[in-house]
Design a protein around this motif. Structure first.
Motif, PDB file in Angstrom:
ATOM      1  N   THR A   1       2.576  33.983  35.698  1.00 25.27           N
ATOM      2  CA  THR A   1       2.147  33.240  36.614  1.00 25.27           C
ATOM      3  C   THR A   1       1.626  33.325  37.492  1.00 25.27           C
ATOM      4  O   THR A   1       0.501  32.543  38.079  1.00 25.27           O
ATOM      5  CB  THR A   1       2.897  32.058  36.938  1.00 25.27           C
ATOM      6  OG1 THR A   1       3.993  32.238  37.304  1.00 25.27           O
ATOM      7  CG2 THR A   1       3.536  31.380  35.639  1.00 25.27           C
TER       8      THR A   1
ATOM      9  N   ILE B   1      -1.514  31.212  36.920  1.00 18.20           N
ATOM     10  CA  ILE B   1      -1.556  30.204  37.596  1.00 18.20           C
ATOM     11  C   ILE B   1      -2.246  30.594  39.170  1.00 18.20           C
ATOM     12  O   ILE B   1      -3.087  29.470  39.745  1.00 18.20           O
ATOM     13  CB  ILE B   1      -0.607  29.169  38.169  1.00 18.20           C
ATOM     14  CG1 ILE B   1      -0.336  28.636  36.857  1.00 18.20           C
ATOM     15  CG2 ILE B   1      -0.709  28.333  39.001  1.00 18.20           C
ATOM     16  CD1 ILE B   1       1.022  27.997  37.156  1.00 18.20           C
TER      17      ILE B   1
ATOM     18  N   SER C   1      -5.979  28.350  38.709  1.00 17.38           N
ATOM     19  CA  SER C   1      -5.972  27.212  39.091  1.00 17.38           C
ATOM     20  C   SER C   1      -5.905  27.330  40.577  1.00 17.38           C
ATOM     21  O   SER C   1      -6.761  26.767  41.246  1.00 17.38           O
ATOM     22  CB  SER C   1      -4.630  26.597  39.699  1.00 17.38           C
ATOM     23  OG  SER C   1      -4.550  25.445  40.273  1.00 17.38           O
TER      24      SER C   1
ATOM     25  N   SER D   1      -9.355  24.884  34.840  1.00 14.56           N
ATOM     26  CA  SER D   1      -7.742  24.197  35.478  1.00 14.56           C
ATOM     27  C   SER D   1      -8.761  24.292  36.748  1.00 14.56           C
ATOM     28  O   SER D   1      -7.191  24.547  37.795  1.00 14.56           O
ATOM     29  CB  SER D   1      -6.800  24.594  34.806  1.00 14.56           C
ATOM     30  OG  SER D   1      -6.662  24.269  33.480  1.00 14.56           O
TER      31      SER D   1
ATOM     32  N   GLN E   1      -5.461  28.781  32.455  1.00 16.49           N
ATOM     33  CA  GLN E   1      -4.157  27.697  33.509  1.00 16.49           C
ATOM     34  C   GLN E   1      -4.620  28.216  34.763  1.00 16.49           C
ATOM     35  O   GLN E   1      -3.806  27.888  35.713  1.00 16.49           O
ATOM     36  CB  GLN E   1      -2.741  28.166  32.800  1.00 16.49           C
ATOM     37  CG  GLN E   1      -2.875  27.943  31.910  1.00 16.49           C
ATOM     38  CD  GLN E   1      -2.809  26.389  31.448  1.00 16.49           C
ATOM     39  OE1 GLN E   1      -2.723  25.579  32.157  1.00 16.49           O
ATOM     40  NE2 GLN E   1      -3.013  25.992  30.305  1.00 16.49           N
TER      41      GLN E   1
END
Length: 376
Positions: free
Chosen positions: A76, A100, A124, A146, A122
């Motif tokens: 992540t 992320i 960000s 995203s 995903q």
């Protein structure tokens, strides 16, 4: 179970001393204090880690590094800042569908390919600050549905074409040499239309032209009407140039056909006109040079003899007097006729009878006939 994991972890550290300075757990890997020893991403890491930090190393993100990264499907957060990355190729982070946060700041990145961030559905937060990026295509970030925060601070961007479908909450653009011209109009409209927060807006100013220096790129006066006129003029120029190029190509195609139709209706391939003329010129040059060499080799001895046999000397004054004396002596040697002046010699030429062959093929001798007549 925990004991077995501990044994495996200790074994991997013993076999791979490069990662001995890293803080490795079952969920995180932190190698930011490894003394710049890492040039490749280690292969002995747990595949279920969620956070990897390789700050301050020598990773270049080669193909082998990308293959290893693809195995961390639960990752992540990935921090590759302060490394030696120069190019982000297509699919550099594919399979990291749960990622992320991606930090690749403080590298030497100058080129970002169109699909460099493909598969990061995903993602960000993306940090590309403090690199050497000079240009970004409008499609580079479109796959990041995203994405909310993008940092392009301190690069070498002069303009940034961005599509209206790209949505952000915050963007960092300070520290770039922005040119506030028509090329920046799309970015200015996008910032206003989607109400995107531009961090450090007061310091994100125009560098060129000088009259707009220190103006914010978001509020600098760029007239869309002038840009439309400029765009129309550019399109007309491009269209006219393209038309001229097409006409030139058509003319060259007509003058240098690549195919001809034979008697049987088939098309025989012919070489291009330019190449055939070059070949013909080469053959003619070779033939002419060979002929000239042969002619020179044959005629050279004759010319040499002519040159040697010819001797020319300028006639001097004494030579002319000597020539007159010799000529006078030669004239005095001829018989003279009485009754004439001795000072005027007369040259008498005696005619020698010609020898004419007879009808029987023998030569008639006049002297023999006269001798026979006298005896008789």
């Amino acid at each position: 179970m925990k004991l077995s994991w501990l044994v495996i972890w200790a074994g991997t550290l013993f076999l791979n001393p490069v990662t001995s300075d890293c803080n490795i757990t079952s969920q995180t890997v932190t190698c930011e204090e490894s003394g710049k020893n890492l040039s490749n991403i280690p292969t002995n890491l747990f595949r279920n880690v969620t956070k990897i930090t390789f700050k301050n190393n020598k990773i270049t993100l080669k193909d082998s590094d990308k293959e290893i990264l693809q195995s961390f499907i639960n990752l992540t957060e990935l921090y590759l800042n302060e490394n030696m990355i120069t190019v982000l190729y297509n699919n550099s982070f594919c399979n990291l569908t749960k990622l992320i946060i991606l930090d690749i700041s403080n590298n030497h990145i100058s080129t970002v390919h169109k699909a460099a961030f493909a598969g990061l559905n995903q993602l960000s937060v993306l940090n590309l600050s403090y690199n050497m990026i000079t240009q970004l295509g409008s499609d580079v970030f479109t796959s990041l549905k995203s994405l909310t925060v993008l940092s392009l601070q301190c690069n070498f961007l002069k303009s940034f074409h961005i599509k209206s479908s790209f949505k952000l909450i915050k963007i960092v653009l300070a520290g770039n040499p922005w040119t506030c011209s028509c090329d920046l109009l799309d970015l200015q409209i996008w910032l206003t239309a989607f109400n995107v927060t531009m961090e450090n807006e007061n310091t994100t100013t125009c560098t060129f032209p000088n009259k707009k220096e220190k103006f914010s790129i978001k509020t600098a006066a760029i007239k869309s009407a002038d840009c439309k006129i400029e765009k129309a003029s550019l399109e007309n120029t491009v269209t006219s140039t393209s038309a001229i190029e097409l006409k030139s190509i058509a003319l060259l195609t007509a003058l240098t056909p690549n195919n001809i139709t034979g008697n049987n209706g088939t098309h025989a391939e012919l070489p291009l006109l330019g190449k055939s003329w070059t070949f013909l010129a080469g053959v003619l040059g070779f033939v002419l040079s060979t002929t000239l060499l042969i002619f020179t080799a044959i005629k050279c001895p004759t010319w040499y003899h002519y040159l040697i046999s010819y001797s020319h000397r300028r006639l001097e004054e004494n030579d002319s007097e000597m020539f007159e004396q010799e000529f006078s002596a030669d004239m005095n040697s001829f018989p003279t006729v009485s009754g004439t002046n001795d000072e005027d010699p007369i040259v008498i030429f005696e005619k020698i009878p010609a020898f004419v062959p007879g009808e029987d093929g023998f030569i008639e001798d006049k002297y023999i006939d006269s001798y026979v007549t006298e005896e008789s």
